[in-house]
Design a protein around this motif. Sequence first.
Motif, mmCIF file in Angstrom:
data_model
loop_
_atom_site.group_PDB
_atom_site.id
_atom_site.type_symbol
_atom_site.label_atom_id
_atom_site.label_comp_id
_atom_site.label_asym_id
_atom_site.label_seq_id
_atom_site.Cartn_x
_atom_site.Cartn_y
_atom_site.Cartn_z
ATOM 1 N N SER A 254 0.824 -1.201 0.000
ATOM 2 C CA SER A 254 0.000 0.000 0.000
ATOM 3 C C SER A 254 0.866 1.261 0.000
ATOM 4 C CB SER A 254 -0.909 0.018 1.234
ATOM 5 O OG SER A 254 -1.313 1.353 1.502
ATOM 6 N N ILE A 255 0.690 2.054 -1.037
ATOM 7 C CA ILE A 255 1.461 3.292 -1.159
ATOM 8 C C ILE A 255 1.066 4.277 -0.071
ATOM 9 C CG2 ILE A 255 1.770 5.343 -2.612
ATOM 10 C CD1 ILE A 255 1.809 3.527 -5.030
ATOM 11 N N THR A 256 -0.225 4.450 0.133
ATOM 12 C CA THR A 256 -0.701 5.455 1.086
ATOM 13 C C THR A 256 -0.165 5.212 2.490
ATOM 14 O OG1 THR A 256 -2.711 5.427 -0.210
ATOM 15 C CG2 THR A 256 -2.768 6.658 1.844
ATOM 16 N N GLU A 257 -0.300 3.952 2.913
ATOM 17 C CA GLU A 257 0.140 3.614 4.261
ATOM 18 C C GLU A 257 1.632 3.914 4.424
ATOM 19 O OE1 GLU A 257 -1.147 -0.456 5.301
ATOM 20 O OE2 GLU A 257 0.824 -0.555 6.274
ATOM 21 N N HIS A 414 -5.830 4.527 -13.699
ATOM 22 C CA HIS A 414 -4.489 4.059 -13.337
ATOM 23 C C HIS A 414 -4.081 4.511 -11.938
ATOM 24 C CE1 HIS A 414 -3.346 3.640 -17.866
ATOM 25 N NE2 HIS A 414 -4.197 2.726 -17.450
ATOM 26 N N SER A 415 -4.345 5.812 -11.644
ATOM 27 C CA SER A 415 -3.946 6.268 -10.306
ATOM 28 C C SER A 415 -4.813 5.589 -9.251
ATOM 29 C CB SER A 415 -4.029 7.792 -10.203
ATOM 30 O OG SER A 415 -5.328 8.261 -10.442
ATOM 31 N N GLU A 416 -6.071 5.373 -9.604
ATOM 32 C CA GLU A 416 -6.978 4.710 -8.664
ATOM 33 C C GLU A 416 -6.480 3.303 -8.342
ATOM 34 O OE1 GLU A 416 -10.790 5.282 -10.371
ATOM 35 O OE2 GLU A 416 -11.797 5.401 -8.430
ATOM 36 N N GLN A 417 -6.067 2.636 -9.393
ATOM 37 C CA GLN A 417 -5.607 1.265 -9.229
ATOM 38 C C GLN A 417 -4.298 1.206 -8.431
ATOM 39 O OE1 GLN A 417 -4.639 -0.269 -13.058
ATOM 40 N NE2 GLN A 417 -3.888 -2.209 -12.240
ATOM 41 N N GLU A 418 -3.374 2.124 -8.698
ATOM 42 C CA GLU A 418 -2.099 2.128 -7.974
ATOM 43 C C GLU A 418 -2.298 2.450 -6.493
ATOM 44 O OE1 GLU A 418 0.870 1.232 -8.770
ATOM 45 O OE2 GLU A 418 0.549 0.902 -10.908
ATOM 46 N N LEU A 419 -3.163 3.451 -6.227
ATOM 47 C CA LEU A 419 -3.345 3.841 -4.821
ATOM 48 C C LEU A 419 -4.158 2.805 -4.067
ATOM 49 C CD1 LEU A 419 -3.940 7.685 -4.914
ATOM 50 C CD2 LEU A 419 -1.925 6.458 -4.136
ATOM 51 N N ASP A 420 -5.129 2.233 -4.763
ATOM 52 C CA ASP A 420 -5.956 1.173 -4.201
ATOM 53 C C ASP A 420 -6.488 1.545 -2.814
ATOM 54 O OD1 ASP A 420 -7.222 -1.232 -4.119
ATOM 55 O OD2 ASP A 420 -5.486 -2.367 -3.382
ATOM 56 N N LEU A 421 -7.126 2.707 -2.725
ATOM 57 C CA LEU A 421 -7.624 3.184 -1.436
ATOM 58 C C LEU A 421 -8.884 2.440 -1.029
ATOM 59 C CD1 LEU A 421 -6.861 6.902 -2.126
ATOM 60 C CD2 LEU A 421 -5.846 5.510 -0.316
ATOM 61 N N PRO A 422 -9.056 2.243 0.282
ATOM 62 C CA PRO A 422 -10.158 1.419 0.781
ATOM 63 C C PRO A 422 -11.539 1.980 0.435
ATOM 64 C CG PRO A 422 -9.013 2.520 2.581
ATOM 65 C CD PRO A 422 -8.186 2.713 1.364
ATOM 66 N N ASN A 423 -11.693 3.320 0.366
ATOM 67 C CA ASN A 423 -13.007 3.825 -0.027
ATOM 68 C C ASN A 423 -12.892 5.020 -0.956
ATOM 69 O OD1 ASN A 423 -12.939 6.321 1.546
ATOM 70 N ND2 ASN A 423 -12.926 4.937 3.301
ATOM 71 N N LEU A 425 -14.058 7.923 -0.949
ATOM 72 C CA LEU A 425 -13.907 9.258 -0.374
ATOM 73 C C LEU A 425 -12.423 9.627 -0.205
ATOM 74 C CD1 LEU A 425 -15.358 11.721 0.816
ATOM 75 C CD2 LEU A 425 -15.029 10.681 3.077
ATOM 76 N N THR A 426 -11.632 8.666 0.275
ATOM 77 C CA THR A 426 -10.203 8.946 0.451
ATOM 78 C C THR A 426 -9.572 9.293 -0.899
ATOM 79 O OG1 THR A 426 -10.427 6.813 1.542
ATOM 80 C CG2 THR A 426 -8.562 8.157 2.175
ATOM 81 N N TYR A 427 -9.979 8.578 -1.925
ATOM 82 C CA TYR A 427 -9.446 8.869 -3.249
ATOM 83 C C TYR A 427 -9.849 10.271 -3.685
ATOM 84 C CZ TYR A 427 -8.298 8.540 -8.178
ATOM 85 O OH TYR A 427 -7.775 8.784 -9.420
ATOM 86 N N GLN A 428 -11.095 10.647 -3.389
ATOM 87 C CA GLN A 428 -11.578 12.004 -3.717
ATOM 88 C C GLN A 428 -10.750 13.076 -3.018
ATOM 89 O OE1 GLN A 428 -13.924 13.004 -5.707
ATOM 90 N NE2 GLN A 428 -14.586 10.956 -6.348
ATOM 91 N N ILE A 429 -10.447 12.822 -1.747
ATOM 92 C CA ILE A 429 -9.662 13.807 -0.994
ATOM 93 C C ILE A 429 -8.281 13.960 -1.621
ATOM 94 C CG2 ILE A 429 -8.583 14.318 1.252
ATOM 95 C CD1 ILE A 429 -10.948 12.886 2.563
#
Length: 453
Positions: A254-257, A414-423, A425-429
């Motif tokens: 997980s990139i975000t973590e 592509h960015s959505e897939q790489e970040l793979d955020l759990p929900n 909303l986090t992706y929107q932020i």
Amino acid sequence: MTDTKKSPQGEWSSHSAFIMAATGSAVGLGNIWKFPYITGENGGGAFVLVYLLCVALIGIPIMMSETLMGRRGRHNPVTTMESLTAEAKADEHWHYLGWMGIIAGILILSYYSVIAGWASAYVLKAFTGSFFDADAAAVKQLFADFIASPVQLAFWHTAFMLATMWIVKQGVNNGLEKALRWLMPSLFVLLILLVGYAMTTPSYFQGLHFLFTPDFSKLTGNSILTAMGQAFFSLGIGMGAVMVYGAYLPKKISITETVVVVSIADTVVALLSGIIIFPIVFSNGLQPDSGPGLIFETLPIAFGSMIGGWLFGILFFVMLVLAALSSSVALIEPAVAWLIETRGFNREKASLYAGSVTWLIGFASIFSFNSWSGFKIFGQTLFELLDYVTANLMLPIGGFAIAMFAGRIMVRGHSEQELDLPNPLTYQIWQLLIKYLAPAAVFLVFLDVVGVL
Ligand code: TRP
């Protein structure tokens, strides 16, 4: 299939290996040497607050972008930008972003290595007991005599560059990974011990007050730019170092973590360093704005008077050098990866070439502190100019471009897939920060500095 693409240079062996390498790249002289002295020069609390806001709102989202672009592109910054632009059918000029990163890395390392050389010399000074019972005046003199000697600075700069080249030659996951596993925790423990010492000094609270009570009248356009530049510098973003490290990142991590953990660790180390330095500054009647020598003019006083100071002094400077090494290898990696991947060099030759060029440029900074100290361009020595142009201009411009690319050019899926955020909303932020806030903030700070605002 981009999904199964791997970097030609291999991958990190595990999740913790990547966290360690990324923390190693982030934590370095930027936290322990640069953060205190620029905080001192820019008046303390308000500057620190701007820095923290920049890390949270601009730094973290850009670091996520840079990592995901690297993992998608899987190469050195230039090739990565070429493949990402092709994939997004965007203007090919974007690959200049990769070039700027390679150049910024080499320019930063050229002076970074000189300062890391100072830290190396101080290991020896600590060992031979130079700090023993030394007062503020003696410690200041020791430093002044040291930087007045181009020969000594050149010697230590050369030694540090050779060490960097030697590590880079081994490749991404040999040696360095293992060393970092114990280095980072030990550095942290030592810093906590030094905070303990700072607490015993008479001006402990004055130091804290300086760091954490904002006085907004001290903020100028330039100090805001410096705080923003420091957020980029300290996290190590905006020039492709994170991009190449991202290229070696396995898909499932997980990139975000990772980015959040690394940013917190990085910020904590910087703040601890400030909490240690400023009480010593005020307790000994020193000036907070005494410049790049600040930690070298303060910490030895502590080591000279505290119990066990001889040993702690040696350990501290050894760890500072190692922390600098784990950053220097990140600074040079974009250039090295480019030489290997597009010029067919082997690792050894690539690190020799990139390292030699960096080493030569380093002399401009060495002489800035002695023979050429009177030579100024726009009122700045060559060292100050190199630092300003890279940290305050190239990194924010690079970060701005990365934010634009990840937020507006890259295919959303592509960015959505790489970040793979759990929900969602986090992706929107993240999108909001990367599309609007980060680029607007960088742009406004630039306008302010040139006097338009
Ligand atoms: N972040 C490191 C430090 O604080 C230096 C560094 C490593 C860096 N990689 C970077 C700075 C990339 C700018 C860009 O010491």
